[in-house]
Design a protein around this motif. Structure first.
Motif, PDB file in Angstrom:
ATOM      1  N   VAL A  47      -6.137 -11.563  -0.850  1.00 27.24           N
ATOM      2  CA  VAL A  47      -6.181 -12.828  -1.578  1.00 27.24           C
ATOM      3  C   VAL A  47      -5.662 -13.945  -0.680  1.00 27.24           C
ATOM      4  N   LYS A  48      -6.355 -15.088  -0.709  1.00 25.37           N
ATOM      5  CA  LYS A  48      -5.915 -16.263   0.032  1.00 25.37           C
ATOM      6  C   LYS A  48      -5.264 -17.244  -0.927  1.00 25.37           C
ATOM      7  N   LYS A  49      -3.980 -17.575  -0.667  1.00 26.03           N
ATOM      8  CA  LYS A  49      -3.239 -18.521  -1.500  1.00 26.03           C
ATOM      9  C   LYS A  49      -2.587 -19.571  -0.601  1.00 26.03           C
ATOM     10  N   GLY A  50      -3.001 -20.809  -0.778  1.00 25.60           N
ATOM     11  CA  GLY A  50      -2.370 -21.886  -0.020  1.00 25.60           C
ATOM     12  C   GLY A  50      -2.415 -21.721   1.477  1.00 25.60           C
ATOM     13  N   GLY A  51      -3.493 -21.185   1.997  1.00 24.28           N
ATOM     14  CA  GLY A  51      -3.629 -21.008   3.432  1.00 24.28           C
ATOM     15  C   GLY A  51      -3.049 -19.707   3.954  1.00 24.28           C
ATOM     16  N   LEU A  52      -2.377 -18.941   3.111  1.00 27.26           N
ATOM     17  CA  LEU A  52      -1.808 -17.654   3.502  1.00 27.26           C
ATOM     18  C   LEU A  52      -2.585 -16.524   2.846  1.00 27.26           C
ATOM     19  N   PHE A  53      -2.579 -15.361   3.507  1.00 30.54           N
ATOM     20  CA  PHE A  53      -3.294 -14.205   2.994  1.00 30.54           C
ATOM     21  C   PHE A  53      -2.294 -13.160   2.493  1.00 30.54           C
ATOM     22  N   TYR A  54      -2.578 -12.647   1.305  1.00 30.09           N
ATOM     23  CA  TYR A  54      -1.769 -11.594   0.710  1.00 30.09           C
ATOM     24  C   TYR A  54      -2.695 -10.439   0.350  1.00 30.09           C
ATOM     25  N   GLY A  55      -2.149  -9.252   0.356  1.00 26.03           N
ATOM     26  CA  GLY A  55      -2.977  -8.106   0.037  1.00 26.03           C
ATOM     27  C   GLY A  55      -2.211  -7.007  -0.659  1.00 26.03           C
ATOM     28  N   ASN A  56      -2.953  -6.091  -1.225  1.00 23.44           N
ATOM     29  CA  ASN A  56      -2.351  -4.903  -1.815  1.00 23.44           C
ATOM     30  C   ASN A  56      -3.357  -3.768  -1.791  1.00 23.44           C
ATOM     31  N   VAL A  57      -2.824  -2.578  -1.764  1.00 25.48           N
ATOM     32  CA  VAL A  57      -3.630  -1.368  -1.828  1.00 25.48           C
ATOM     33  C   VAL A  57      -3.193  -0.596  -3.064  1.00 25.48           C
ATOM     34  N   ALA A  58      -4.144  -0.262  -3.911  1.00 23.46           N
ATOM     35  CA  ALA A  58      -3.848   0.442  -5.152  1.00 23.46           C
ATOM     36  C   ALA A  58      -4.622   1.746  -5.191  1.00 23.46           C
ATOM     37  N   SER A  59      -3.954   2.796  -5.640  1.00 16.02           N
ATOM     38  CA  SER A  59      -4.607   4.084  -5.805  1.00 16.02           C
ATOM     39  C   SER A  59      -4.402   4.570  -7.233  1.00 16.02           C
ATOM     40  N   ASN A  60      -5.379   5.272  -7.732  1.00 19.34           N
ATOM     41  CA  ASN A  60      -5.323   5.818  -9.082  1.00 19.34           C
ATOM     42  C   ASN A  60      -5.850   7.249  -9.042  1.00 19.34           C
ATOM     43  N   TYR A  61      -5.017   8.173  -9.509  1.00 19.12           N
ATOM     44  CA  TYR A  61      -5.410   9.585  -9.480  1.00 19.12           C
ATOM     45  C   TYR A  61      -5.327  10.157 -10.886  1.00 19.12           C
ATOM     46  N   LYS A  62      -6.404  10.780 -11.348  1.00 17.02           N
ATOM     47  CA  LYS A  62      -6.456  11.384 -12.674  1.00 17.02           C
ATOM     48  C   LYS A  62      -6.663  12.879 -12.548  1.00 17.02           C
ATOM     49  N   HIS A  63      -5.888  13.621 -13.329  1.00 20.88           N
ATOM     50  CA  HIS A  63      -6.043  15.074 -13.362  1.00 20.88           C
ATOM     51  C   HIS A  63      -5.698  15.556 -14.760  1.00 20.88           C
ATOM     52  N   LYS A  64      -6.712  16.051 -15.460  1.00 21.17           N
ATOM     53  CA  LYS A  64      -6.550  16.510 -16.839  1.00 21.17           C
ATOM     54  C   LYS A  64      -5.965  15.396 -17.695  1.00 21.17           C
ATOM     55  N   ASN A  65      -4.756  15.570 -18.241  1.00 19.99           N
ATOM     56  CA  ASN A  65      -4.182  14.552 -19.131  1.00 19.99           C
ATOM     57  C   ASN A  65      -3.132  13.695 -18.441  1.00 19.99           C
ATOM     58  N   ALA A  66      -3.113  13.701 -17.115  1.00 23.65           N
ATOM     59  CA  ALA A  66      -2.120  12.932 -16.350  1.00 23.65           C
ATOM     60  C   ALA A  66      -2.822  11.929 -15.436  1.00 23.65           C
ATOM     61  N   MET A  67      -2.151  10.788 -15.205  1.00 29.93           N
ATOM     62  CA  MET A  67      -2.694   9.757 -14.329  1.00 29.93           C
ATOM     63  C   MET A  67      -1.550   9.106 -13.564  1.00 29.93           C
ATOM     64  N   VAL A  68      -1.761   8.866 -12.274  1.00 33.60           N
ATOM     65  CA  VAL A  68      -0.760   8.229 -11.417  1.00 33.60           C
ATOM     66  C   VAL A  68      -1.372   6.976 -10.798  1.00 33.60           C
ATOM     67  N   ASP A  69      -0.686   5.834 -10.945  1.00 32.66           N
ATOM     68  CA  ASP A  69      -1.081   4.577 -10.309  1.00 32.66           C
ATOM     69  C   ASP A  69      -0.032   4.220  -9.271  1.00 32.66           C
ATOM     70  N   PHE A  70      -0.501   3.824  -8.070  1.00 36.02           N
ATOM     71  CA  PHE A  70       0.414   3.507  -6.970  1.00 36.02           C
ATOM     72  C   PHE A  70      -0.077   2.240  -6.289  1.00 36.02           C
ATOM     73  N   HIS A  71       0.782   1.191  -6.224  1.00 40.49           N
ATOM     74  CA  HIS A  71       0.419  -0.087  -5.613  1.00 40.49           C
ATOM     75  C   HIS A  71       1.385  -0.409  -4.474  1.00 40.49           C
ATOM     76  N   VAL A  72       0.831  -0.852  -3.355  1.00 39.59           N
ATOM     77  CA  VAL A  72       1.631  -1.317  -2.219  1.00 39.59           C
ATOM     78  C   VAL A  72       1.214  -2.746  -1.911  1.00 39.59           C
ATOM     79  N   TYR A  73       2.192  -3.681  -1.883  1.00 39.65           N
ATOM     80  CA  TYR A  73       1.920  -5.101  -1.676  1.00 39.65           C
ATOM     81  C   TYR A  73       2.432  -5.544  -0.311  1.00 39.65           C
ATOM     82  N   THR A  74       1.841  -6.626   0.215  1.00 40.20           N
ATOM     83  CA  THR A  74       2.273  -7.150   1.508  1.00 40.20           C
ATOM     84  C   THR A  74       3.683  -7.725   1.444  1.00 40.20           C
ATOM     85  N   GLU A  75       4.176  -8.037   0.235  1.00 37.85           N
ATOM     86  CA  GLU A  75       5.535  -8.551   0.091  1.00 37.85           C
ATOM     87  C   GLU A  75       6.566  -7.426   0.104  1.00 37.85           C
ATOM     88  N   SER A  76       6.191  -6.259   0.621  1.00 32.74           N
ATOM     89  CA  SER A  76       7.081  -5.093   0.724  1.00 32.74           C
ATOM     90  C   SER A  76       7.519  -4.583  -0.646  1.00 32.74           C
TER      91      SER A  76
END
Length: 277
Positions: A47-76
């Protein structure tokens, strides 16, 4: 989880509100999504905001009745969410935390029944905040309330109440929010002459300032690949969105806003591209 019932309190007025809010943005954004047969989804966003670039990586894993979401942002910042469905009948359990803020850990329980639903969540720290909501009714009519209680100060941070009426071609909702200081009325109507689109109106009354806000909007399905949305409020703020499927797995969103009462201001535009290989 039960498929029928009044839904959660957060569902009251949600479809109407999404038509007025969702996809409206003045940011430049690119998202790439991938999916594997093992149930793992990956989303990379820049994402570009005010001339700066920010990003994130998100993963989603589903197995039977369970789900895990994991997000990593550039702001640490790292966000993790673990969900298990139907440990008990019609119940969803959610555990989440954002690092490095270890005090942000939260445990939530959702229960949806044929005529009732409730949620309860507690933050995992020394002075926890307790979020709760309850709804009763049917898919056609529902009454609900929600609140947040701070155990440290023994005060309510918020409490809201609402009612919704839903038909096959329309829905209406009334929400009393901000500890009773504001009243929001929303109405959504599906219109066949818009090729499956809809029209929506929202009236908000702020009692402490005697301020009223009226917002109207609509969506129109131009063809199977293109949808147009627009909105206008009584303050002269005009917004528009173009949603277009470039290929079966690539989506382009172009949005803009313009202040009709301040012609000297330049319009703002946003651009989003979503690729799903």
């Amino acid at each position: 989880m039960a498929a029928k019932g009044p839904g959660l309190f957060s569902d009251i007025g949600k479809k109407a509100k999404d038509l007025l809010v969702k996809d409206y943005s003045t940011e430049q954004k690119v998202t790439v999504t991938s999916h594997s047969d093992t149930g793992l989804d990956l989303n990379s966003t820049v994402v570009k905001k005010g001339g700066l670039f920010y990003g994130n990586v998100a993963s989603n894993y589903k197995h039977k009745n369970a789900m895990v979401d994991f997000h990593v942002y550039t702001e640490s910042e790292v966000s993790t969410r673990f969900t298990i469905v139907d440990i008990l009948p019609s119940t969803k359990t959610i555990a989440s935390i954002k690092l490095p803020d270890y005090k942000s850990g939260k445990l939530e329980l959702q229960h949806l029944h044929e005529h009732t639903s409730f949620t309860a969540a507690i933050t995992l720290n020394q002075s926890p905040a307790i979020d709760f909501s309850a709804t009763i009714g049917t898919p056609s009519i529902a009454f609900g309330a929600e609140g947040t209680y701070l155990t440290g100060s023994r005060k309510f941070l918020k409490y809201n109440a609402g009612v919704s009426l839903t038909k096959s071609d329309s829905s209406a909702s009334v929400i009393l929010a901000d500890k009773g200081d504001s009243l929001r009325v929303l109405y959504l109507r599906h219109l066949n002459w818009l090729n499956g689109g809809a029209a929506v109106g929202e009236v908000t009354r702020k009692f402490s300032t005697n301020e009223n806000t009226l917002t109207v909007g609509c969506s129109c399905v131009v063809d199977s690949n293109t949808t147009v949305k627009t909105k206008l409020d009584n303050n002269g703020n005009l917004g528009a969105v173009l949603l277009h499927r470039v290929t079966p797995k690539a989506f382009l969103t172009v949005s803009g806003s313009f202040d009709t009462k301040a012609l000297e201001k330049e319009p703002k535009f946003g651009l989003a591209f979503n690729l799903k290989p």
